[in-house]
Design a protein around this motif. Structure first.
Motif, PDB file in Angstrom:
ATOM      1  N   UNK A 187      42.676  23.967  16.628  1.00 40.35           N
ATOM      2  CA  UNK A 187      42.850  23.720  15.199  1.00 40.35           C
ATOM      3  C   UNK A 187      43.963  24.587  14.603  1.00 40.35           C
ATOM      4  N   UNK A 188      44.195  25.718  15.216  1.00 43.75           N
ATOM      5  CA  UNK A 188      45.213  26.630  14.705  1.00 43.75           C
ATOM      6  C   UNK A 188      46.589  25.984  14.775  1.00 43.75           C
ATOM      7  N   UNK A 189      47.415  26.174  13.739  1.00 43.85           N
ATOM      8  CA  UNK A 189      48.733  25.538  13.710  1.00 43.85           C
ATOM      9  C   UNK A 189      49.679  26.185  14.724  1.00 43.85           C
ATOM     10  N   UNK A 190      50.724  25.435  15.079  1.00 46.08           N
ATOM     11  CA  UNK A 190      51.586  25.875  16.183  1.00 46.08           C
ATOM     12  C   UNK A 190      52.462  27.067  15.807  1.00 46.08           C
ATOM     13  N   UNK A 191      52.602  27.347  14.506  1.00 43.93           N
ATOM     14  CA  UNK A 191      53.381  28.556  14.164  1.00 43.93           C
ATOM     15  C   UNK A 191      52.555  29.815  14.397  1.00 43.93           C
ATOM     16  N   UNK A 192      51.252  29.655  14.500  1.00 38.44           N
ATOM     17  CA  UNK A 192      50.383  30.801  14.807  1.00 38.44           C
ATOM     18  C   UNK A 192      50.003  30.798  16.286  1.00 38.44           C
ATOM     19  N   UNK A 193      49.552  29.645  16.754  1.00 34.96           N
ATOM     20  CA  UNK A 193      49.116  29.540  18.155  1.00 34.96           C
ATOM     21  C   UNK A 193      50.339  29.231  19.022  1.00 34.96           C
ATOM     22  N   UNK A 194      51.123  30.245  19.260  1.00 33.20           N
ATOM     23  CA  UNK A 194      52.336  30.123  20.090  1.00 33.20           C
ATOM     24  C   UNK A 194      51.963  30.404  21.548  1.00 33.20           C
TER      25      UNK A 194
ATOM     26  N   UNK B 245      42.088  29.867   7.323  1.00 30.57           N
ATOM     27  CA  UNK B 245      43.374  29.866   6.627  1.00 30.57           C
ATOM     28  C   UNK B 245      43.272  29.448   5.171  1.00 30.57           C
ATOM     29  N   UNK B 246      42.047  29.367   4.649  1.00 30.39           N
ATOM     30  CA  UNK B 246      41.949  29.047   3.226  1.00 30.39           C
ATOM     31  C   UNK B 246      40.853  29.863   2.571  1.00 30.39           C
TER      32      UNK B 246
ATOM     33  N   UNK C 172      45.488  23.991  32.983  1.00 32.63           N
ATOM     34  CA  UNK C 172      45.480  23.465  31.612  1.00 32.63           C
ATOM     35  C   UNK C 172      46.879  23.240  31.069  1.00 32.63           C
ATOM     36  N   UNK C 173      47.078  22.061  30.495  1.00 28.28           N
ATOM     37  CA  UNK C 173      48.342  21.792  29.791  1.00 28.28           C
ATOM     38  C   UNK C 173      48.322  22.564  28.471  1.00 28.28           C
ATOM     39  N   UNK C 174      49.299  23.427  28.292  1.00 31.84           N
ATOM     40  CA  UNK C 174      49.314  24.263  27.088  1.00 31.84           C
ATOM     41  C   UNK C 174      50.567  24.080  26.263  1.00 31.84           C
ATOM     42  N   UNK C 175      50.849  22.834  25.866  1.00 34.13           N
ATOM     43  CA  UNK C 175      51.997  22.579  24.994  1.00 34.13           C
ATOM     44  C   UNK C 175      51.556  22.881  23.558  1.00 34.13           C
ATOM     45  N   UNK C 176      52.014  24.001  23.032  1.00 31.25           N
ATOM     46  CA  UNK C 176      51.520  24.431  21.716  1.00 31.25           C
ATOM     47  C   UNK C 176      52.056  23.545  20.591  1.00 31.25           C
ATOM     48  N   UNK C 177      53.160  22.874  20.849  1.00 31.03           N
ATOM     49  CA  UNK C 177      53.590  21.775  19.971  1.00 31.03           C
ATOM     50  C   UNK C 177      54.473  20.828  20.760  1.00 31.03           C
TER      51      UNK C 177
END
Ligand code: BES
Ligand code: ZN
Ligand code: ZN
Length: 495
Positions: A188-195, A138-139, A261-266
Motif C-alpha cells: 500500500x505504501x507509495x513508491x516514493x517511500x517504498x523504494x 499517511x493521513x 519475489x518480483x520487487x518492482x517498486x514502480x
C-alpha cells in the motif's frame, strides 16, 4: 487488539457484546451455533421478525436479555468451510469497531466440519485481525475515529479442555497476520517511500529482529557481477536497485525452500511506457517481494524446521536517458542473452537472475511470486493465482494449501509447445512473443529457461495481489497474498 480464550456458555457471557453465527435458511436462519442459543425462544422469535436470513456476511444487532447480540450469517450449510469462519470473523470485527464496541465475545465454532479446535481458532483470529487492518499511516485520523478501537475479543469454548488448543491456533494466527500486515503495508505504501532501498532496509530489520542472515547486493555490484536482467531494468532509474537475500537457516532443518519475489517498486513500463490510466496502481508490482519478506518473517517466528531463502530483485522500471530500449540485448546472470523487445515485460528479466541465483542453495523446491502479466488478470480475474509448474506433486501441494488458506491457485499448462514463441533471431531468448497469445504461460516459459534442474513453481499474482473492492477480511488495496499460502505449504510438507 488482544484475543483471549475462555471456557463457558456464550449465552451467559456478560462482558461486552456477544457475536453469534447463523446458518442461512430459505426464509429464516435454520440453526444457530452453538445450540445453547437455539433454545432461547424469545431470541429466535426476534431473529425471525427481523428478516435476517443468515446469508454469508449478513448481519443484525438484537437485544438479548439486557445485552446486545450481533448476529452474522455464515451462508448455506452445504457451503460451510474454514473460509466461512474467516469471513464471519472479519465481518463481525469490522462491524463491532464501526459501532464503537471495545470488547466482544465469539463462540468458537467447534463442529467437526471446521477441523480441529486449533484450526477454527486460527481462522477466526485471522479473519478478525486481517479484517481490522487499515493503511492509515499517511493521513490524519479524526480523534473520535482513532478512539474507536476494538480492544479485546474473547473466544468462548464450551469445554475447558479445549482452551489450550484454541490458544495455539490464536497464537499462530497472530504471527501470520503480523506478516501479512507487513506485506500489505509495503504494498500500500507509495513508491516514493517504498523504494528498493526501503525494501532492503526492511529485510535488514527483519533479519536483525529474528536473527536471520541478510545480504544485499547494491546496483554497482550487480553490474560488476553480471546480474544483467536486473541491471537492464534498473539502469533507467534514479533509485539504485537492490538484490536482497534473506536467509532463515536454523541449525537443524528438513529441507531448503527458495522463494523468489518480483520487487518492482514502480512499473511505469519503461520506454515501452504504460498508459496513464491506473498507472498509480503499479506500486503494487512489488507484491511478490512483500510476500517473500512476510513469509520468511512468519516462518522464523513459527520456528519452521526448514531453511528458507528469500530472494528479491528490488528496482523501479522507469524511462529515462539511461533506460534500456526496445531491441537492446542483455546478458543475464545465467549467461543466456535476451532481446528486450518490450521494456514493460521487465518482471521476467529480474526474476531470471533470481531463479538462477537460487540454484546455489540446492533447494528442495523454488517458488517465485510475481505480479507478472496482465494476461493473468484476463484469464483468472481476482479469484485465483496462476500456477505453472511441471512438478505435479508440488502443484498438488500448492492446490491443497490454496484450498485451506483460500489463496486458491489454478494451474495453467507449461507445455513445451509454448517455448518457441520466446526464441529470438539474434539472442537466446526474447522477452515478449510477437503474437500476444498465452501471455501468462509464455512468460512462465521464459522463466523456466532459468530454472533448469530445479523443482520450480511460478505463481502469477497479478490478479490477486490487489483488490479494488472491500472484502470481509481484505480492505481495498493490498491483499498480502502469498504469505498464508506458503506458510501452510511448509507446515504440511512431508518428505
Ligand atoms: N507488472 C506488469 C503486469 C501487471 C499488469 C500486473 C497489470 C498487475 C496489473 C508487467 O510488468 C507487465 O507490464 N506485463 C506486460 C507484459 C507484456 C508487455 C508482454 C503486460 O502484461 O501487459
Ligand atoms: Zn511491466
Ligand atoms: Zn511489472
Amino acid at each position: 487488539m488482544q484475543i483471549k480464550v475462555r471456557s463457558g456458555q456464550i449465552n451467559r457471557w456478560q462482558d461486552g457484546v456477544r457475536v453469534v453465527a447463523a446458518l442461512e435458511g430459505d426464509e429464516h436462519p435454520t440453526e444457530y451455533l452453538p445450540a445453547s442459543i437455539a433454545r432461547d425462544r424469545a431470541l429466535t422469535q426476534l431473529v425471525k421478525d427481523s428478516g435476517f436470513r443468515g446469508a454469508a456476511n449478513e448481519s443484525v444487532f438484537l437485544p438479548w436479555g439486557r445485552q446486545w447480540v450481533l448476529l452474522v450469517g455464515l451462508g448455506k450449510k452445504e457451503k460451510l468451510s474454514l473460509e466461512s469462519l474467516r469471513q464471519f470473523a472479519g465481518t463481525a470485527a469490522k462491524i463491532l469497531r464501526g459501532r464503537g464496541w471495545k470488547r466482544a465475545a465469539f463462540p468458537l465454532l467447534t463442529e467437526k466440519l471446521f477441523g480441529s479446535i486449533a484450526d477454527s481458532a486460527q481462522v477466526l483470529a485471522e479473519g478478525a485481525l486481517l479484517g481490522l487492518y487499515r493503511y492509515d499511516k499517511l493521513k490524519e485520523i479524526p480523534k473520535h475515529e482513532r478512539n474507536r478501537k476494538l480492544e479485546e475479543l474473547t473466544f468462548v469454548v464450551e469445554r475447558t479442555a479445549d482452551v489450550r488448543e484454541a490458544l495455539r491456533g490464536v497464537e499462530k494466527a497472530e504471527v501470520i497476520v503480523e506478516a501479512v500486515s507487513l506485506a500489505r503495508d509495503l504494498i500500500n505504501g507509495p513508491s516514493n517511500i517504498i523504494t528498493p532501498t526501503y525494501l532492503a532496509n526492511q529485510a535488514r530489520a527483519i533479519a536483525k529482529e529474528h536473527r536471520l542472515r541478510c545480504t544485499v547486493i547494491p546496483f554497482a555490484r550487480l553490474k560488476r557481477l553480471g546480474f544483467g536482467g536486473i541491471v537492464g531494468v534498473a539502469q533507467g532509474s534514479a533509485h539504485p536497485a537492490q538484490f536482497i537475500v534473506l536467509d532463515y537457516h536454523p541449525s537443524r532443518f528438513r529441507a531448503t525452500f527458495a522463494f523468489c519475489g518480483k520487487g518492482i517498486t514502480f512499473d511505469s513500463g519503461g520506454i515501452s511506457i504504460k498508459p496513464a490510466a491506473k498507472m498509480e496502481q503499479m506500486k503494487y508490482d512489488m507484491s511478490g517481494a512483500a510476500a517473500v519478506l512476510g513469509t520468511v518473517k512468519a516462518a522464523a517466528r513459527l520456528k519452521l524446521p526448514f531453511r528458507i531463502v528469500g530472494i528479491i530483485a528490488a528496482t523501479e522500471n522507469m524511462p529515462s536517458a539511461t533506460a534500456q530500449k526496445p531491441g537492446d540485448v542483455l546478458k543475464t546472470l545465467s549467461g543466456k542473452t535476451v532481446e528486450v523487445l518490450n521494456t514493460d515485460a521487465e518482471g521476467r528479466l529480474v526474476l531470471s537472475d533470481c531463479l538462477h541465483y537460487a540454484k546455489r542453495y540446492k533447494p528442495e523446491c523454488v517458488i517465485d511470486l510475481a505480479t507478472l502479466t496482465g494476461a493473468c488478470i484476463v484469464a483468472l480475474g481476482s479469484e485465483a493465482v496462476g500456477l505453472m509448474t511441471k512438478d505435479d506433486r508440488l502443484a498438488q501441494r500448492l492446490e491443497e494449501a490454496g484450498q485451506k488458506t483460500f489463496e486458491r491457485v489454478w494451474r495453467l499448462p507449461l507445455w513445451d509447445e509454448y517455448a518457441p514463441a520466446m526464441k529470438s533471431d539474434i539472442a537466446d531468448l526474447r522477452n515478449v512473443t510477437n503474437t500476444g497469445e498465452a501471455g501468462t504461460i509464455t512468460a512462465a516459459k521464459f522463466l523456466e529457461e532459468f530454472a533448469d534442474g530445479l523443482s520450480w513453481a511460478h505463481l502469477d499474482i497479478a490478479g490477486t495481489a490487489w483488490t479494488e473492492k472491500d472484502k470481509p477480511y481484505v480492505p481495498k488495496g493490498a491483499v498480502g497474498i502469498g504469505v498464508r499460502l506458503l506458510i501452510d505449504l511448509m507446515e504440511n510438507w512431508k518428505a
